[in-house]
Design an enzyme around this catalytic site. Structure first.
Site, PDB file in Angstrom:
ATOM      1  N   TYR A 147       7.931   1.658 -34.239  1.00 53.49           N
ATOM      2  CA  TYR A 147       7.553   2.770 -33.367  1.00 53.49           C
ATOM      3  C   TYR A 147       6.142   3.236 -33.693  1.00 53.49           C
ATOM      4  CZ  TYR A 147       7.581   7.814 -32.151  1.00 53.49           C
ATOM      5  OH  TYR A 147       7.275   9.085 -31.705  1.00 53.49           O
ATOM      6  N   LYS A 151       2.792   3.130 -31.315  1.00 52.50           N
ATOM      7  CA  LYS A 151       2.037   4.344 -30.985  1.00 52.50           C
ATOM      8  C   LYS A 151       0.593   4.251 -31.472  1.00 52.50           C
ATOM      9  CE  LYS A 151       5.257   6.941 -29.000  1.00 52.50           C
ATOM     10  NZ  LYS A 151       5.167   7.392 -27.591  1.00 52.50           N
TER      11      LYS A 151
END
Length: 256
Positions: A147, A151
């Site tokens: 994740y 990002k």
């Protein structure tokens, strides 16, 4: 506070905690809001004024179809807020290839797909705002590595959007929340009720953002007040990325 009465705003991840806050805020500021989320039941329970759709954001054709269907009724998207996101594995030791692919798809590729679906109409009007919702995890190793990597890629993508699409009238910025008080924390709070109190020592403001704080930052960047701001990463994190008061206190032998 803000007036978006002449704007069409597309918000992805609309049924999540931050997403709901964004939808409620932009509705209150007069915007026409298109709400995308795969959680159909939760989405349907939200404000009836929303224009709702449940496309798979990792499927470019599905995104373009949903955008075309809704904007035929509302007019073209003025402001895109790529808020959808998910994290499959909390550490490298538990990360699988499937987790890696999933997290990159929903946190990075989905944003690209949504931009592709709205950019041409923005170019035609020589006006548009793209806001990507990132995370402080893109700057600090604090868990959820796939994740976080996705990002971090979103930060770079945002800067590319700002540089290449700026001459065509489109601004792009990224908001990087820290801990936000949403239902996503319910499970951890149930497991450890004092989790927020334990975390506060790491944040200079000794508090955490709420969804409305993210919405306020988004509104500023999307409004004419932010007309000369593009390509920036704006942390909304109670000071977490500014420095660590626990470490500073131990290094200086001073109480902070």
């Amino acid at each position: 506070m803000f007036d978006f009465s002449d704007k069409v705003v597309l918000i992805t991840g609309a049924a999540g905690g931050i997403g709901q806050g964004l939808c409620e805020a932009f509705l209150s500021w007069g915007a026409t809001v298109l709400a995308f989320d795969r959680a159909a039941e939760a989405l349907n329970a939200m404000d009836a004024r929303l224009h709702k759709a449940t496309p798979d954001l990792t499927d470019l054709a599905a995104v373009k179809s949903a955008v075309a269907e809704l904007t035929a009724k509302t007019g073209p998207v003025d402001i895109l807020i790529n808020n959808a996101g998910a994290a499959a594995a909390v550490s490298l030791s538990t990360l699988t290839p499937e987790d890696w692919a999933h997290d990159l798809a929903i946190n990075l590729s989905a944003a690209y797909n949504c931009v592709e679906a709205v950019k041409d109409a923005m170019f035609t009007r020589k006006s548009g705002v793209i806001l990507n919702i990132g995370t402080v995890n893109a700057m600090l190793a604090i868990g959820h590595p796939a994740y976080s990597a996705a990002k971090a890629g979103l930060v770079s993508y945002t800067k590319s959007l700002a540089v290449e699409y700026g001459p065509r009238g489109v601004r792009a910025n990224l908001i990087a929340p820290g801990t936000v008080k949403t239902q996503a924390w319910n499970a951890r709070a149930a497991q450890k009720p004092q989790v927020f109190d334990d975390l506060k020592k790491w944040y200079p403001l000794r508090d955490f953002a709420e969804p409305r704080d993210i919405a306020n930052a988004a509104a500023f960047l999307a409004s004419d007040l932010g007309r000369m701001i593009t390509g920036v990463v704006l942390p909304v994190d109670a000071g977490l990325t500014a420095g660590n008061p626990v470490l500073a206190s131990e290094l200086t032998l001073e109480a902070f």
